[in-house]
Design an enzyme around this catalytic site. Sequence first.
Site, PDB file in Angstrom:
ATOM      1  CB  SER A 220      -0.847  -0.011   1.276  1.00 30.68           C
ATOM      2  OG  SER A 220      -1.477   1.240   1.486  1.00 30.68           O
TER       3      SER A 220
ATOM      4  CE1 TYR B 162      -4.457  -2.028   5.126  1.00 28.58           C
ATOM      5  CE2 TYR B 162      -3.139  -0.092   4.647  1.00 28.58           C
ATOM      6  CZ  TYR B 162      -3.944  -1.122   4.217  1.00 28.58           C
ATOM      7  OH  TYR B 162      -4.217  -1.265   2.880  1.00 28.58           O
TER       8      TYR B 162
HETATM    9  P1  NAD Z   1     -11.506  -6.034   0.133  1.00 34.70           P
HETATM   10  O1  NAD Z   1     -12.050  -5.904   1.505  1.00 34.70           O
HETATM   11  O2  NAD Z   1     -12.339  -5.656  -1.039  1.00 34.70           O
HETATM   12  O3  NAD Z   1     -10.964  -7.498  -0.126  1.00 34.70           O
HETATM   13  C1  NAD Z   1     -10.220  -8.178   0.845  1.00 34.70           C
HETATM   14  C2  NAD Z   1     -10.194  -9.637   0.490  1.00 34.70           C
HETATM   15  O4  NAD Z   1      -9.464 -10.327   1.510  1.00 34.70           O
HETATM   16  C3  NAD Z   1     -11.587 -10.279   0.445  1.00 34.70           C
HETATM   17  O5  NAD Z   1     -11.608 -11.259  -0.562  1.00 34.70           O
HETATM   18  C4  NAD Z   1     -11.707 -10.918   1.830  1.00 34.70           C
HETATM   19  O6  NAD Z   1     -12.618 -11.995   1.865  1.00 34.70           O
HETATM   20  C5  NAD Z   1     -10.285 -11.375   2.007  1.00 34.70           C
HETATM   21  N1  NAD Z   1      -9.936 -11.625   3.399  1.00 34.70           N
HETATM   22  C6  NAD Z   1     -10.087 -10.818   4.477  1.00 34.70           C
HETATM   23  N2  NAD Z   1      -9.651 -11.444   5.579  1.00 34.70           N
HETATM   24  C7  NAD Z   1      -9.223 -12.669   5.188  1.00 34.70           C
HETATM   25  C8  NAD Z   1      -8.668 -13.783   5.867  1.00 34.70           C
HETATM   26  N3  NAD Z   1      -8.475 -13.776   7.200  1.00 34.70           N
HETATM   27  N4  NAD Z   1      -8.357 -14.875   5.149  1.00 34.70           N
HETATM   28  C9  NAD Z   1      -8.559 -14.923   3.814  1.00 34.70           C
HETATM   29  N5  NAD Z   1      -9.083 -13.895   3.117  1.00 34.70           N
HETATM   30  C10 NAD Z   1      -9.403 -12.786   3.807  1.00 34.70           C
HETATM   31  O7  NAD Z   1     -10.155  -5.176   0.181  1.00 34.70           O
HETATM   32  P2  NAD Z   1      -9.225  -4.571  -0.982  1.00 34.70           P
HETATM   33  O8  NAD Z   1      -9.330  -3.108  -0.892  1.00 34.70           O
HETATM   34  O9  NAD Z   1      -9.445  -5.254  -2.278  1.00 34.70           O
HETATM   35  O10 NAD Z   1      -7.804  -4.950  -0.397  1.00 34.70           O
HETATM   36  C11 NAD Z   1      -6.960  -5.933  -0.963  1.00 34.70           C
HETATM   37  C12 NAD Z   1      -5.528  -5.647  -0.548  1.00 34.70           C
HETATM   38  O11 NAD Z   1      -5.113  -4.389  -1.085  1.00 34.70           O
HETATM   39  C13 NAD Z   1      -5.341  -5.540   0.966  1.00 34.70           C
HETATM   40  O12 NAD Z   1      -4.119  -6.137   1.337  1.00 34.70           O
HETATM   41  C14 NAD Z   1      -5.311  -4.050   1.203  1.00 34.70           C
HETATM   42  O13 NAD Z   1      -4.595  -3.717   2.348  1.00 34.70           O
HETATM   43  C15 NAD Z   1      -4.602  -3.585  -0.061  1.00 34.70           C
HETATM   44  N6  NAD Z   1      -4.833  -2.176  -0.376  1.00 34.70           N
HETATM   45  C16 NAD Z   1      -6.084  -1.681  -0.577  1.00 34.70           C
HETATM   46  C17 NAD Z   1      -6.227  -0.338  -0.885  1.00 34.70           C
HETATM   47  C18 NAD Z   1      -7.566   0.278  -1.141  1.00 34.70           C
HETATM   48  O14 NAD Z   1      -7.624   1.516  -1.270  1.00 34.70           O
HETATM   49  N7  NAD Z   1      -8.634  -0.478  -1.261  1.00 34.70           N
HETATM   50  C19 NAD Z   1      -5.118   0.489  -0.977  1.00 34.70           C
HETATM   51  C20 NAD Z   1      -3.865  -0.051  -0.753  1.00 34.70           C
HETATM   52  C21 NAD Z   1      -3.726  -1.388  -0.455  1.00 34.70           C
END
Ligand code: NAD
Length: 260
Positions: free
Chosen positions: A142, A155
Amino acid sequence: MLSGKTALVTGSTSGIGLGIARALADQGANIVFNGFGDAQQIEKLYTDVGAEFGVQTAYHNADMSKPAEIEAMMRFAAERFGGVDILVNNAGIQHVATVDEFPAEKWDAIIAINLSSAFHTTRLALPGMKQKNWGRIINLASVHGLVGSSGKSAYVAAKHGLVGFTKVTALELAATGVTCNAICPGWVLTPLVQKQVDDRAARDGLSNDAARKALLAEKQPSGEFVTPAELGALAVFFCSPAGNQVRGVAWNMDGGWTAQ
Ligand code: NAD
């Protein structure tokens, strides 16, 4: 480009993981999905992706906070597809609170899911990748792997840790055909971020649209969300021959967030 390869994308039932899984399937990779959600919807999701792109897909419900379940998922991938060629460590959760008010169990869960799970999947995927002398490990860090924000201690600590883990893994593999890199997105409008939009809307009495704009205005100069499809395209680049010497980077795609 990736036909005959198998990609395992953790947390791919939603958001960024799903976008990356779709982009890799579009290149011909078989996909092992993982993540939480309604069982019927998940079955439809991975069956539909398989049919849309003409690849084989499967799903494992391992909880990324539980090493024994991660081991079971990696065994499943080995039995089903002969191993994992592309590992995308994407599963992640968020919790926002100041350090003195941060629930200890949330801290432990964020470190386990956002950081330690990548260690477990990587250590288990590496023997097969080394044997084939080809592999791609892509860690979804991130901008918070590069800079901090108030209220996100666990985080930010986990994502900085993931960037460090990426560098060491890349160095250990530098003389092999296995690369390891991190992607550092800014705001992406997924359920993880929508929750923060909802919290802001409730706190400041804003509409959903106004809360989204306020969130972007604070950090992301482009004023636009990054999309899962754009992140999928970057993951595809890492998997391409042009990415052979891209090793140990923390590549931001953040609408200018960290340029400030
Ligand atoms: P999201 O909530 O849409 O998806 C998260 C996914 O992880 C889902 O499929 C959920 O079921 C799964 N998950 C959660 N806990 C779990 C567990 N204990 N075991 C297995 N699966 C699990 O989130 P997202 O925004 O798509 O985030 C995905 C990644 O990208 C994360 O690592 C997040 O930190 C990172 N990220 C997101 C953003 C953003 O702005 N959305 C920015 C930077 C980084």
